[in-house]
Design a protein around this motif. Structure first.
Motif: not given
Length: 256
Positions: A149-174
């Protein structure tokens, strides 16, 4: 607020997190709950540069045995040097999916942020179950990046950022939420699951753990963020009051 991004001062991720308040808190909890006794044998799978080997050695005492295993030869070399004062520690290069330790030969197994990166978490947990004696306990401390969770004036940006981490950065993100079922699949009894949530308010401290600039640039390159969103995101992190949180789950499982 002027900061130097993590990508501009490379250092070891495992050691950085271990030395943070969050790292110290959950590591102390895991060590206490693992219930190590003097003379016990404990294996640290994915030991890295020895972030946990010395505390494990102190817990088992001079009559105990600590085995650190990692696939990275350079990390093993660092770990060997770091634990010279603890003769009960052995470190070796090895594959945590295929351990050379004998079946039923150890009392405790420990992982810390390892299963999130391995090729096959189920195979690693199966090996942990195999090498433990009856009554043995394994502690798997693994984050769940879906909880970022990262606070931001535009919630869509941290949501996309988290999705990138889960999809592409960490092999077994969950993996944090998946470990209990994997333990049960391999014949272990899950005794407890303890959530530990780290909250970061200082951008420099958080960046040493999360590497904001490096990950943001990759998210832009991968199309998860536009270049404008990426620049606005980094500007916000530099200037605003930061709120970042991530939950790690420590799963404790016993062999019957």
């Amino acid at each position: 607020m002027a900061i130097t991004w993590e990508a501009e001062r490379p250092s070891d991720y495992l050691t950085r997190l271990a030395s943070s308040d969050f790292g110290s808190a959950y590591k102390s909890l895991v060590l206490a709950e693992l219930g190590l006794q003097p003379g016990a044998t404990v294996v640290d799978l994915g030991c890295g540069p020895a972030a946990d080997l010395a505390p494990l050695a102190r817990a088992v005492g001079s009559a105990g045995r600590v085995v650190g295993i990692d696939h990275d030869a350079s990390a093993v070399a660092i770990a060997a040097q770091a634990t010279l004062a603890h003769p009960q520690v052995e470190v070796e290069v090895g594959d945590v999916h295929r351990l050379t330790l004998a079946t039923g030969s150890v009392d405790r197994v420990h992982t810390d942020r390892v299963l999130q990166h391995v090729d096959d978490p189920d195979a690693v947990i199966a090996e942990a179950a195999r090498i433990m004696r009856p009554g043995g306990v394994a502690a798997f401390a693994e984050p769940d990046w879906g909880t970022l969770v990262i606070d931001s004036p535009d919630p869509s940006i941290p949501e996309a950022y988290r999705r990138f981490i889960c999809d592409q950065v960490i092999r077994n993100a969950r993996i944090g939420r998946q470990v209990p079922a994997l333990c049960e699949h391999n014949g272990l009894t899950v005794s407890r699951v303890l959530p530990v949530t780290g909250v970061f308010r200082d951008v420099a401290t958080a960046d040493r753990v999360f590497g904001f600039q490096r990950v943001t640039h990759r998210a832009v390159e991968a199309g998860y963020l536009t270049a404008g969103d990426g620049a606005a995101w980094l500007s916000h992190l530099r200037s605003a009051s930061l709120f970042v949180s991530l939950t790690l789950f420590a799963t404790f499982a016993e062999r019957s």
